[in-house]
Each structure stands twice: as structure tokens, then as C-alpha cells.
Design an enzyme around this catalytic site. Structure first.
Site, PDB file in Angstrom:
ATOM      1  N   GLY A  31       0.808  -1.217   0.000  1.00 50.16           N
ATOM      2  CA  GLY A  31       0.000   0.000   0.000  1.00 50.16           C
ATOM      3  C   GLY A  31       0.839   1.264   0.000  1.00 50.16           C
ATOM      4  N   LEU A  33       0.326   3.583  -2.164  1.00 50.00           N
ATOM      5  CA  LEU A  33       0.661   3.373  -3.577  1.00 50.00           C
ATOM      6  C   LEU A  33       1.190   4.647  -4.240  1.00 50.00           C
ATOM      7  CD1 LEU A  33      -2.361   1.166  -4.708  1.00 50.00           C
ATOM      8  CD2 LEU A  33      -0.134   0.444  -3.807  1.00 50.00           C
ATOM      9  N   HIS A  34       2.142   4.444  -5.135  1.00 49.33           N
ATOM     10  CA  HIS A  34       2.720   5.536  -5.915  1.00 49.33           C
ATOM     11  C   HIS A  34       2.880   5.045  -7.352  1.00 49.33           C
ATOM     12  CE1 HIS A  34       6.324   3.160  -5.537  1.00 49.33           C
ATOM     13  NE2 HIS A  34       6.255   3.229  -4.212  1.00 49.33           N
ATOM     14  N   GLY A  36       5.299   3.930  -8.968  1.00 49.99           N
ATOM     15  CA  GLY A  36       6.041   2.669  -9.119  1.00 49.99           C
ATOM     16  C   GLY A  36       5.090   1.483  -9.075  1.00 49.99           C
ATOM     17  N   HIS A  37       4.218   1.469  -8.063  1.00 52.38           N
ATOM     18  CA  HIS A  37       3.226   0.391  -7.970  1.00 52.38           C
ATOM     19  C   HIS A  37       2.316   0.411  -9.206  1.00 52.38           C
ATOM     20  CE1 HIS A  37       3.852   1.230  -3.503  1.00 52.38           C
ATOM     21  NE2 HIS A  37       4.158  -0.054  -3.596  1.00 52.38           N
ATOM     22  N   GLN A  61       7.746  -9.469   7.658  1.00 52.74           N
ATOM     23  CA  GLN A  61       8.946  -9.058   6.926  1.00 52.74           C
ATOM     24  C   GLN A  61       9.609  -7.819   7.514  1.00 52.74           C
ATOM     25  OE1 GLN A  61       6.673  -8.475   3.170  1.00 52.74           O
ATOM     26  NE2 GLN A  61       8.019  -6.733   2.852  1.00 52.74           N
ATOM     27  N   LYS A 151      13.190  -2.170  -8.198  1.00 54.49           N
ATOM     28  CA  LYS A 151      13.713  -1.417  -7.048  1.00 54.49           C
ATOM     29  C   LYS A 151      14.148  -2.356  -5.922  1.00 54.49           C
ATOM     30  CE  LYS A 151      11.604   0.790  -3.771  1.00 54.49           C
ATOM     31  NZ  LYS A 151      12.201   0.668  -2.454  1.00 54.49           N
ATOM     32  N   SER A 188       7.186   4.039  -0.900  1.00 52.60           N
ATOM     33  CA  SER A 188       6.194   4.453   0.096  1.00 52.60           C
ATOM     34  C   SER A 188       6.883   5.178   1.241  1.00 52.60           C
ATOM     35  CB  SER A 188       5.457   3.232   0.643  1.00 52.60           C
ATOM     36  OG  SER A 188       4.923   2.495  -0.433  1.00 52.60           O
ATOM     37  N   ARG A 189       8.127   4.787   1.519  1.00 51.61           N
ATOM     38  CA  ARG A 189       8.869   5.394   2.626  1.00 51.61           C
ATOM     39  C   ARG A 189       9.204   6.865   2.355  1.00 51.61           C
ATOM     40  NH1 ARG A 189      10.863   0.003   3.494  1.00 51.61           N
ATOM     41  NH2 ARG A 189      10.511  -0.501   5.669  1.00 51.61           N
TER      42      ARG A 189
HETATM   43  P1  AMP Z   1       6.039  -2.459  -1.617  1.00 48.46           P
HETATM   44  O1  AMP Z   1       4.644  -1.924  -1.507  1.00 48.46           O
HETATM   45  O2  AMP Z   1       7.103  -1.480  -1.274  1.00 48.46           O
HETATM   46  O3  AMP Z   1       6.182  -3.800  -0.928  1.00 48.46           O
HETATM   47  O4  AMP Z   1       6.276  -2.763  -3.152  1.00 48.46           O
HETATM   48  C1  AMP Z   1       5.404  -3.576  -3.886  1.00 48.46           C
HETATM   49  C2  AMP Z   1       6.000  -3.829  -5.241  1.00 48.46           C
HETATM   50  O5  AMP Z   1       6.199  -2.592  -5.908  1.00 48.46           O
HETATM   51  C3  AMP Z   1       7.377  -4.518  -5.166  1.00 48.46           C
HETATM   52  O6  AMP Z   1       7.476  -5.457  -6.223  1.00 48.46           O
HETATM   53  C4  AMP Z   1       8.321  -3.370  -5.384  1.00 48.46           C
HETATM   54  O7  AMP Z   1       9.569  -3.748  -5.934  1.00 48.46           O
HETATM   55  C5  AMP Z   1       7.530  -2.514  -6.365  1.00 48.46           C
HETATM   56  N1  AMP Z   1       8.008  -1.137  -6.337  1.00 48.46           N
HETATM   57  C6  AMP Z   1       8.159  -0.329  -5.266  1.00 48.46           C
HETATM   58  N2  AMP Z   1       8.676   0.852  -5.633  1.00 48.46           N
HETATM   59  C7  AMP Z   1       8.875   0.788  -6.965  1.00 48.46           C
HETATM   60  C8  AMP Z   1       9.387   1.690  -7.953  1.00 48.46           C
HETATM   61  N3  AMP Z   1       9.817   2.907  -7.626  1.00 48.46           N
HETATM   62  N4  AMP Z   1       9.415   1.285  -9.231  1.00 48.46           N
HETATM   63  C9  AMP Z   1       9.000   0.056  -9.595  1.00 48.46           C
HETATM   64  N5  AMP Z   1       8.499  -0.851  -8.716  1.00 48.46           N
HETATM   65  C10 AMP Z   1       8.437  -0.488  -7.428  1.00 48.46           C
END
Ligand code: AMP
Length: 281
Positions: A31, A33-34, A36-37, A61, A151, A188-189
Site C-alpha cells: 500500500g 501506492l505511488h 512505481g506500484h 517481513q 527497485k 512508500s517510505r
Molecule cells: P512495496 O509496496 O514497497 O512492498 O512494493 C510492492 C511492489 O512494488 C514490489 O514489487 C516493489 O519492488 C515494487 N516497487 C516499489 N517501488 C517501486 C518503484 N519505484 N518502481 C518500480 N516498482 C516499485
């Protein structure tokens, strides 16, 4: 968009989709979300009939309780973003749905050394939690394709191995890193960075670029030392690692080799917010 919180209802729905020969594309997220997601979601929509996004802040995790508690949660905006992006299904389970009765089932998984360095070394137990939750999701959803971001490159390689070992019906597709204008990898951070820290955070990408430009002409250890020292001169930045590794197995490299696909990875705390990034070179 359909929202499922319950595994049984979701499975029932998916069975009818699969009976109708629909392919399923899965994007697991935590979540906040940006873009990238959303780029993962676009890939899922492009190559599969039905897109499924999960939002679950997976407690197993997180190796630091503080980090889990501080993890941004923006569910209303996430739902809005997903609707706007045309996502088909949101899987939004609570903790008990994923870990009934608090059970945290470890799976016997051979990492082949993929968990030894970098994130594995700095976040003990992190990948066990990732593997645990992905294994559970894949058993529930049985997607045709799971989309993972570059990433989190180490996580991508581990999830690919997990799928090869346990989920032959699925394949893993890696999507390039989406970046802000100054190159900072979207995360997200980043929401937790103050104005000054946000400016400092842009230096991580610049450092990776510098490594990429110079690694063939300089001794690897000298270049890493030089870049880490430069970054650490910023009082908000504390580098944890900067490593060059073979892209296929993450074995650390002392020297760059133009004939070998490699990846340079960085992790740093920026004003106590832990960020990671990498470039494939
Ligand atoms: P997270 O919500 O951070 O667990 O990320 C979920 C998915 O989104 C994971 O497969 C991440 O590698 C991918 N993700 C996160 N940030 C990016 C980004 N800037 N560009 C591409 N994929 C991303």
C-alpha cells in the site's frame, strides 16, 4: 473494482474466471501506492486479462517493530488510485486472514545464497517474511504472472526462485524502477522524508550513476569508499552498503566486467528513513 477481504470469496470468484480462460496478473504491495506500484499494475493490465493488486502490510517481513508501526497507511487514497488506474480486483486481507490464529508457517526454502548479502545481512529475517507471505498469496491466487519491481532487486530474484521451486503455474516479471525527477526511486517510505531529507535522498541515485560511470576505470573498493564517504558527508545520510554483484545470483564482485551483467545496490538511512536502490549495469 471488486474488493475482497476474505480468501474464500476471492477464490470462488477466481475459479469462475479461470474456467472462462482468463489470465490473472498479480501485483503484491504493502500500500501507500505511488507511480512505481502503478507501473506494475499497468504491466499486469497489458499482459493479463484480470489484474489483482493486494495491499497487506506484512508484519513478518519487518525486522524492526518501529518500522512496521511507522509504515505509511493510506488505504482510501490507494483505493482511489487503483480505481482510477482501472484495476480489476483488490485483495485487502487482515492479518488473521493471512496468518490464521497467529500462525507463521515457515517454508523450507533453499535461497541458494540469495539471502546472504545486502538486505539479507542488514535485515535479519526479512526475506523469510517475504517468502512466507508470497507463498501464501501464490497458493491462494495461483496467478499466471506475478509482477515485481526492480527497485527491490534482491526480493525479485528470491521471488523468482520461490516461484520456480513451488509455483510452476506462475512466472515472475520484473518491472523497471519508477523514479522522481531527480532520480530518487519512488517508495512508500519517501512519504516520511522531511523537506531537507527529501533533497538529500536524491543523492543516492546520483551515487549509483557515478558508480556506473566510473567502475570500469577504478578499483572497486576505492570507488565504493570514495562514494560512501561523499554521501556520509551529508549529515542526514548514513550509508549501510554500496555493493556490486552479479545480476543473476547476487554474488559480490570485486571488479566490474563489461561482459557480465551486474547490479550496483545501495542502502542508506536518510534522516533515519531506510531507502534502497540499484542500477543494472
Ligand atoms: P512495496 O509496496 O514497497 O512492498 O512494493 C510492492 C511492489 O512494488 C514490489 O514489487 C516493489 O519492488 C515494487 N516497487 C516499489 N517501488 C517501486 C518503484 N519505484 N518502481 C518500480 N516498482 C516499485
Amino acid at each position: 473494482m471488486l474488493i475482497f477481504k476474505n480468501i474464500i470469496d476471492l477464490k470462488k470468484f477466481l475459479v469462475t474466471q479461470v474456467e472462462n480462460s482468463k489470465s490473472l496478473g498479480f501485483v503484491p504491495t504493502m500500500g501507500a501506492l505511488h507511480q512505481g506500484h502503478l507501473s506494475l499494475l499497468e504491466s499486469a493490465k497489458d499482459s493479463c486479462d484480470i489484474s489483482i493488486c493486494s495491499i497487506f502490510v506484512n508484519p513478518t517481513q519487518f525486522n524492526e517493530k518501529k518500522d512496521l508501526q511507522a509504515y505509511p497507511r493510506t488505504i482510501e487514497n490507494d483505493i482511489y488510485q487503483l480505481e482510477k488506474a482501472g484495476n480489476d480486483i483488490l485483495f485487502l486481507p487482515n492479518e488473521n486472514e493471512i496468518y490464521p490464529d497467529g500462525e507463521k508457517p515457515k517454508i523450507e526454502f533453499e535461497y541458494n545464497g540469495l539471502d546472504k548479502e545486502m538486505e539479507g545481512a542488514y535485515r535479519p529475517g526479512h526475506f523469510n517474511g517475504v517468502v512466507m507471505v508470497l507463498h501464501r498469496f501464490l497458493n491462494i491466487l495461483k496467478p499466471d504472472v506475478m509482477f515485481m519491481g526492480q527497485k527491490d532487486y534482491q526480493q525479485y530474484l528470491i521471488s523468482k526462485k520461490l516461484v520456480e521451486d513451488f509455483h510452476p503455474e506462475t512466472r515472475v516479471s520484473m518491472v523497471p524502477t519508477a523514479r522522481e525527477k531527480d532520480g530518487l526511486a519512488m517508495s512508500s517510505r519517501n512519504l516520511r522524508l522531511g523537506e531537507q531529507a527529501r533533497m538529500s535522498a536524491g543523492k543516492l541515485y546520483a551515487a549509483l550513476q557515478k558508480f556506473k560511470t566510473e567502475y570500469q576505470n577504478k578499483e572497486n573498493s576505492d570507488l565504493r569508499k570514495e562514494i560512501i564517504e561523499e554521501l556520509n558527508q551529508d549529515p542526514l545520510i548514513e550509508v549501510e552498503y554500496l555493493e556490486l554483484a552479479e545480476a543473476k545470483n547476487l554474488k559480490l564482485l570485486d571488479k566490474g566486467n563489461a561482459n557480465q551483467k551486474s547490479v550496483v545496490c545501495i542502502a542508506a538511512k536518510v534522516d533515519e528513513i531506510r531507502l534502497i536502490d540499484n542500477l543494472i549495469i
